[in-house]
Enzyme design. Structure first.
Site, short mmCIF file in Angstrom:
data_model
loop_
_atom_site.label_atom_id
_atom_site.label_comp_id
_atom_site.label_asym_id
_atom_site.label_seq_id
_atom_site.Cartn_x
_atom_site.Cartn_y
_atom_site.Cartn_z
N LYS A 26 44.92 36.78 37.95
CA LYS A 26 45.92 37.36 37.06
C LYS A 26 47.34 37.03 37.51
O LYS A 26 47.60 36.71 38.67
CB LYS A 26 45.70 38.87 36.93
CG LYS A 26 44.45 39.16 36.10
CD LYS A 26 44.36 40.57 35.61
CE LYS A 26 43.21 40.69 34.59
NZ LYS A 26 43.00 42.08 34.16
N ARG A 83 34.95 42.03 38.23
CA ARG A 83 34.94 41.00 37.18
C ARG A 83 35.76 39.80 37.66
O ARG A 83 36.98 39.92 37.84
CB ARG A 83 35.52 41.60 35.90
CG ARG A 83 35.44 40.70 34.68
CD ARG A 83 35.96 41.43 33.44
NE ARG A 83 35.84 40.62 32.25
CZ ARG A 83 36.76 39.75 31.83
NH1 ARG A 83 37.89 39.59 32.54
NH2 ARG A 83 36.58 39.03 30.74
#
Length: 278
Positions: free
Chosen positions: A222, A257
């Site tokens: 991210k 995840r």
């Protein structure tokens, strides 16, 4: 701590789960649409399974900041054949990453076990579907929607507000008929949060556990990692993701995840050996 999915129940008290990300979209931020064709997606799923993935999370709509929505028909057409093909050859857990009840229904009918909803199951139709299908659910916190979520998000106390959201969701979902043990929560790192909010949530993970329900953490590649490293290269985010997986597991998260399955799985097992013994 148990997590019930559509066909099975999993004890997460000692061993967490790795959820491999399978984007079948043409505009994913991390893989540039490399897996949007069913054959390419299935091959990527096989690689993640070989690397130790416990769950394959199939998504047909990008939720990157600024992403434009797609129709339920287009999203279903992307994910259904991939889930059908994967279920035909693998008995592991399959998750559908969607905000739309019609897409979730198509995915569950194709063989999915879990609905992973970035909108937090706030659509009554989604709640009714998941209760009726008795599937596992992931309810994520997101401020706003993908197209606008990073437009100056503000919180008084982000940890307290996310925990409050989980408490409200738990009460509402169980009242609507979803099994308490089917619920997993995701604080939504990067979804309507600044860098400081993301770091506060990671520090505060132990405070986010509600009613003994597992936490899912999605930090893989991210942008906040790139900001901290002062790098725009996605490859520079891979090992920091592994470090965050280790941190999150030590702080209580049970489902992780990720894009790169093997190194994150190895980090998870190492932390669990320290926490629980071999």
């Amino acid at each position: 701590m148990r997590w019930k999915t559509r066909r099975s129940s999993h004890d997460l008290s000692r061993r967490g789960l790795i959820m491999g990300i399978l984007n079948v979209t043409p505009d994913s931020f991390s893989d540039g649409g490399r897996h949007d064709a069913p054959a390419a997606a299935l091959e990527q799923a096989r690689r993640m399974i070989a690397d130790g993935a416990d769950i394959i999370d199939v998504g047909g709509e990008s939720t990157r900041p600024g992403a434009e929505p797609v129709s339920a028909e287009d999203e279903s057409a992307r994910v259904r054949p991939v889930i059908q093909a994967l279920r035909a050859e693998w008995d592991g857990l399959i998750s559908i990453d969607t905000m739309k009840s019609r897409v979730a229904l198509a995915a569950l009918e194709a063989g999915a076990d879990i609905v992973n909803d970035v909108a937090g199951l706030r659509d009554p139709a989604m709640v009714e579907l998941c209760a009726g299908m008795r599937c596992g659910v992931v309810a994520m916190h997101m401020r706003g929607e993908p197209r606008t979520m990073q437009a100056a998000p503000e919180y008084g106390d982000v940890v307290a507000e996310v925990r409050g959201f989980f408490e409200e969701r738990y009460a509402s979902l169980t009242a609507a008929g979803i099994d308490a043990e089917a619920i997993c929560f995701d604080p939504g790192i990067g979804f309507g949060k600044t860098l400081e909010h993301n770091l506060a949530l990671l520090r505060g993970l132990p405070e986010l556990e509600v009613e003994g329900r597992p936490l899912l953490i999605g930090v893989s590649r991210k942008s906040f990692i790139g900001r901290l490293l002062e790098s725009d290269e996605l490859s520079d985010r891979e090992w920091p993701t592994v470090a965050l997986t280790a941190w999150a597991r030590e702080s209580g998260a049970r489902v992780h995840r990720v894009h790169d399955v093997r190194p994150n799985r190895e980090a998870l097992r190492m932390v669990e050996a320290i926490l629980n013994g071999v």
